[in-house]
Motif scaffolding. Sequence first.
Motif, PDB file in Angstrom:
ATOM      1  N   ALA A  94      43.892 -59.732 -15.137  1.00  0.00           N
ATOM      2  CA  ALA A  94      43.154 -59.741 -16.261  1.00  0.00           C
ATOM      3  C   ALA A  94      44.109 -59.563 -17.307  1.00  0.00           C
ATOM      4  O   ALA A  94      43.992 -60.031 -18.277  1.00  0.00           O
ATOM      5  CB  ALA A  94      42.153 -58.855 -16.098  1.00  0.00           C
ATOM      6  N   GLN A  95      45.116 -58.711 -17.201  1.00  0.00           N
ATOM      7  CA  GLN A  95      45.897 -58.377 -18.137  1.00  0.00           C
ATOM      8  C   GLN A  95      47.532 -58.783 -17.987  1.00  0.00           C
ATOM      9  O   GLN A  95      47.468 -59.585 -17.026  1.00  0.00           O
ATOM     10  CB  GLN A  95      46.208 -56.890 -18.497  1.00  0.00           C
ATOM     11  N   ALA A  96      48.374 -58.901 -18.763  1.00  0.00           N
ATOM     12  CA  ALA A  96      49.852 -59.253 -18.221  1.00  0.00           C
ATOM     13  C   ALA A  96      50.307 -58.701 -17.315  1.00  0.00           C
ATOM     14  O   ALA A  96      50.188 -57.411 -17.069  1.00  0.00           O
ATOM     15  CB  ALA A  96      50.724 -59.089 -19.449  1.00  0.00           C
ATOM     16  N   ILE A 105      61.275 -65.980 -23.634  1.00  0.00           N
ATOM     17  CA  ILE A 105      61.517 -64.947 -24.349  1.00  0.00           C
ATOM     18  C   ILE A 105      62.981 -64.984 -24.902  1.00  0.00           C
ATOM     19  O   ILE A 105      63.195 -64.565 -25.982  1.00  0.00           O
ATOM     20  CB  ILE A 105      61.405 -63.722 -23.299  1.00  0.00           C
ATOM     21  N   ALA A 106      63.860 -65.720 -24.048  1.00  0.00           N
ATOM     22  CA  ALA A 106      65.433 -65.842 -24.414  1.00  0.00           C
ATOM     23  C   ALA A 106      65.369 -66.614 -25.832  1.00  0.00           C
ATOM     24  O   ALA A 106      66.082 -66.177 -26.747  1.00  0.00           O
ATOM     25  CB  ALA A 106      66.195 -66.533 -23.354  1.00  0.00           C
ATOM     26  N   CYS A 158      46.759 -49.205 -27.974  1.00  0.00           N
ATOM     27  CA  CYS A 158      48.104 -50.018 -27.890  1.00  0.00           C
ATOM     28  C   CYS A 158      48.286 -50.506 -26.833  1.00  0.00           C
ATOM     29  O   CYS A 158      47.908 -50.064 -25.662  1.00  0.00           O
ATOM     30  CB  CYS A 158      49.270 -48.918 -28.288  1.00  0.00           C
ATOM     31  N   TYR A 159      49.271 -51.589 -26.475  1.00  0.00           N
ATOM     32  CA  TYR A 159      49.461 -52.513 -25.359  1.00  0.00           C
ATOM     33  C   TYR A 159      50.730 -52.649 -25.357  1.00  0.00           C
ATOM     34  O   TYR A 159      51.221 -53.382 -26.255  1.00  0.00           O
ATOM     35  CB  TYR A 159      48.377 -53.275 -24.858  1.00  0.00           C
ATOM     36  N   GLY A 160      51.478 -52.865 -24.073  1.00  0.00           N
ATOM     37  CA  GLY A 160      52.510 -53.692 -23.611  1.00  0.00           C
ATOM     38  C   GLY A 160      54.026 -53.100 -23.747  1.00  0.00           C
ATOM     39  O   GLY A 160      53.853 -51.832 -24.241  1.00  0.00           O
ATOM     40  N   PRO A 170      53.761 -61.589 -21.731  1.00  0.00           N
ATOM     41  CA  PRO A 170      54.935 -61.033 -22.210  1.00  0.00           C
ATOM     42  C   PRO A 170      55.503 -61.942 -23.373  1.00  0.00           C
ATOM     43  O   PRO A 170      56.279 -61.326 -24.171  1.00  0.00           O
ATOM     44  CB  PRO A 170      55.824 -61.058 -21.028  1.00  0.00           C
ATOM     45  N   VAL A 171      55.405 -63.184 -23.307  1.00  0.00           N
ATOM     46  CA  VAL A 171      55.933 -64.183 -24.197  1.00  0.00           C
ATOM     47  C   VAL A 171      55.207 -63.798 -25.565  1.00  0.00           C
ATOM     48  O   VAL A 171      56.164 -63.678 -26.654  1.00  0.00           O
ATOM     49  CB  VAL A 171      55.715 -65.574 -23.819  1.00  0.00           C
ATOM     50  N   ASN A 172      53.919 -63.598 -25.727  1.00  0.00           N
ATOM     51  CA  ASN A 172      53.260 -63.340 -26.895  1.00  0.00           C
ATOM     52  C   ASN A 172      53.675 -62.018 -27.359  1.00  0.00           C
ATOM     53  O   ASN A 172      53.971 -61.638 -28.582  1.00  0.00           O
ATOM     54  CB  ASN A 172      51.968 -63.399 -26.912  1.00  0.00           C
ATOM     55  N   GLN A 173      53.959 -61.128 -26.487  1.00  0.00           N
ATOM     56  CA  GLN A 173      54.321 -59.670 -27.048  1.00  0.00           C
ATOM     57  C   GLN A 173      55.748 -59.492 -27.633  1.00  0.00           C
ATOM     58  O   GLN A 173      55.910 -59.112 -28.637  1.00  0.00           O
ATOM     59  CB  GLN A 173      54.419 -58.882 -25.595  1.00  0.00           C
TER      60      GLN A 173
END
Length: 114
Positions: free
Chosen positions: A18-20, A32-33, A66-68, A83-86
């Motif tokens: 449900a989460q990353a 991400i790179a 807070c998250y991530g 992860p990409v959005n974070q």
Amino acid sequence: MGTDVTSSITAQPQTTTAQASTKVTASQAKQIAKINANLSKTQKKAKNWIAYRESRYNYSARNGNCYGRYQLLKSYLHGNYSPVNQEKVANQYASSRYGSWTKAKKFWQAHHWY
């Protein structure tokens, strides 16, 4: 820590939750790179330094609201905990609030949060 922010990312299949997930796919690692490509080596080191202290590089870390990996407010992520959005949102946050990751790191060192 003299490694690139992407060096701690493992290119393995992502577990669907449900989460990353704490791991990223090869596709996400490439995205991400690309997101971090414009950061200097010094900025990447500072970003990586903060990621370690905030979550030990864990994209699924939780602490209240807070998250991530960068312990961003959940509202900043708009429900997209990938992860990409974070990575994208963290860059925007550090740039808009501090001007750079190195300045964010200096603030963190003085206050133990950023």
